[in-house]
Design an enzyme around this catalytic site. Structure first.
Site, PDB file in Angstrom:
ATOM      1  N   SER A 178       0.838  -1.188   0.000  1.00 32.48           N
ATOM      2  CA  SER A 178       0.000   0.000   0.000  1.00 32.48           C
ATOM      3  C   SER A 178       0.883   1.252   0.000  1.00 32.48           C
ATOM      4  O   SER A 178       1.684   1.439  -0.912  1.00 32.48           O
ATOM      5  CB  SER A 178      -0.961  -0.038   1.191  1.00 32.48           C
ATOM      6  OG  SER A 178      -1.997   0.903   1.038  1.00 32.48           O
ATOM      7  N   GLU A 243      -9.050  -5.507  -5.553  1.00 35.20           N
ATOM      8  CA  GLU A 243      -8.665  -4.288  -4.832  1.00 35.20           C
ATOM      9  C   GLU A 243      -9.874  -3.345  -4.737  1.00 35.20           C
ATOM     10  O   GLU A 243     -10.571  -3.099  -5.725  1.00 35.20           O
ATOM     11  CB  GLU A 243      -7.532  -3.571  -5.569  1.00 35.20           C
ATOM     12  CG  GLU A 243      -6.228  -4.329  -5.632  1.00 35.20           C
ATOM     13  CD  GLU A 243      -5.316  -4.063  -4.450  1.00 35.20           C
ATOM     14  OE1 GLU A 243      -5.649  -3.188  -3.622  1.00 35.20           O
ATOM     15  OE2 GLU A 243      -4.266  -4.740  -4.370  1.00 35.20           O
ATOM     16  N   HIS A 279      -7.393  -5.685  -1.196  1.00 34.06           N
ATOM     17  CA  HIS A 279      -6.223  -4.892  -0.795  1.00 34.06           C
ATOM     18  C   HIS A 279      -5.590  -5.438   0.486  1.00 34.06           C
ATOM     19  O   HIS A 279      -4.368  -5.585   0.575  1.00 34.06           O
ATOM     20  CB  HIS A 279      -6.655  -3.435  -0.592  1.00 34.06           C
ATOM     21  CG  HIS A 279      -5.514  -2.478  -0.418  1.00 34.06           C
ATOM     22  ND1 HIS A 279      -4.679  -2.125  -1.455  1.00 34.06           N
ATOM     23  CD2 HIS A 279      -5.081  -1.786   0.681  1.00 34.06           C
ATOM     24  CE1 HIS A 279      -3.773  -1.259  -1.015  1.00 34.06           C
ATOM     25  NE2 HIS A 279      -3.992  -1.041   0.276  1.00 34.06           N
TER      26      HIS A 279
END
Length: 298
Positions: A178, A243, A279
């Protein structure tokens, strides 16, 4: 026939009841035994104060036995509070096969406390925010301390790890997810050759109106001038198929395309989409392939 079927059905149930009746009665409940936190084998942790004044908690997973002749490869894992345990146990379990795949050191870079994601990470992984709307949205969070964190990682932590452990001077890898993945890309662009393998998982290329993209031209020009820097670096980019922020996938795919021509200057880069992953689940799914990438040599 109906009674026979009923008896056939009840027979195992009745047998189980009889066996239960013959079993000793369970002991009466007593006070529970005292509990302690789980300690992970082959690991240690210590705190270190950076030159810029902040304290970091360092987690280390190391193999047993003698180090290889040239020293252990090292994997540095950002967001150590959240990520270290998965990488550490995956490394340790490799020792079952005795094929040497566990012979690396995993270093988690985290923060004091038990919070998986400390708010300080935003400051460590980002440059000063330029987009007014983003600056207003995250006004309560620290941002813009990326240069200080780079200095801590390269000039302070890595020498400290080299003093404490027998490590390979070149086989050094960096994993970030991230915003950590965004930072990993910055390390590729700003310090090519500093890490042999860089893994950028679900990198937040979208951050601050894609400000990271502005770093690409200088990186390209540097590789064209010094191809040896490219040959000394591998990049693995990973995203999840599901995601929550779709641009994480599209931005990463576009970057992978832009980097392909740089193979002519020695850069080895690859991009994988992990099917079914979101994610937050990408890191767990990525552990095994990351450890394999770290152990690839030359």
């Amino acid at each position: 026939m109906k009674d026979m079927a009923t008896r056939s059905t009840l027979k195992p149930l009745l047998l189980g009841a009889c066996l239960l009746a013959l079993s000793p009665l369970p002991a009466l409940a007593t006070d529970p035994a005292p509990v302690a936190q789980v300690a992970m084998p082959d690991t240690e942790t210590w705190d270190i104060q950076a030159a810029h004044g902040q304290t970091y908690r360092i987690f280390v997973s190391r193999p047993q036995g003698e180090a290889p002749k040239d020293g252990y490869p090292v994997l540095y894992v950002l967001d150590g509070n959240a990520m270290f345990a998965g990488f550490a146990e995956a490394r340790r379990i490799q020792s079952v096969y005795r094929d040497g795949q566990d012979k690396m050191i995993v270093v988690g870079i985290g923060y004091p406390g038990d919070t998986p994601y400390d708010p300080r990470r935003m400051g460590d992984f980002t440059a000063p925010i330029a987009t007014p709307a983003l600056k207003a949205l995250y006004k309560e969070f620290p941002a813009g301390g990326r240069d200080q964190f780079v200095a801590f990682l390269i000039d302070q932590l890595r020498p400290e790890i080299a003093k404490r452990y027998n490590i390979h001077p070149v086989r050094q890898s960096l994993y970030g997810h991230s915003l950590g993945g965004l930072f990993a890309l910055h390390m590729l662009y700003s310090r090519p050759g500093a890490f042999h393998t860089i893994i950028a998982a679900s990198p937040s290329i979208w951050w601050d109106n894609q400000a990271i993209v502005a770093e690409e031209p200088a990186f390209r020009a540097r590789l064209e001038k010094e191809p040896a820097l490219g040959r000394g670096t591998r990049l693995l980019m990973l995203t999840g198929e599901r995601e929550e922020t779709e641009v994480t996938v599209t931005d990463s795919a576009a970057l992978a395309k832009r980097l392909e021509p740089l193979s002519a200057y020695g850069l080895r880069s690859s991009y994988k989409v992990l099917d079914g992953e979101t994610h937050v689940t990408v890191p767990a799914r990525s552990v095994t392939m990351v450890l394999r990438a770290v152990m690839q040599w030359p």
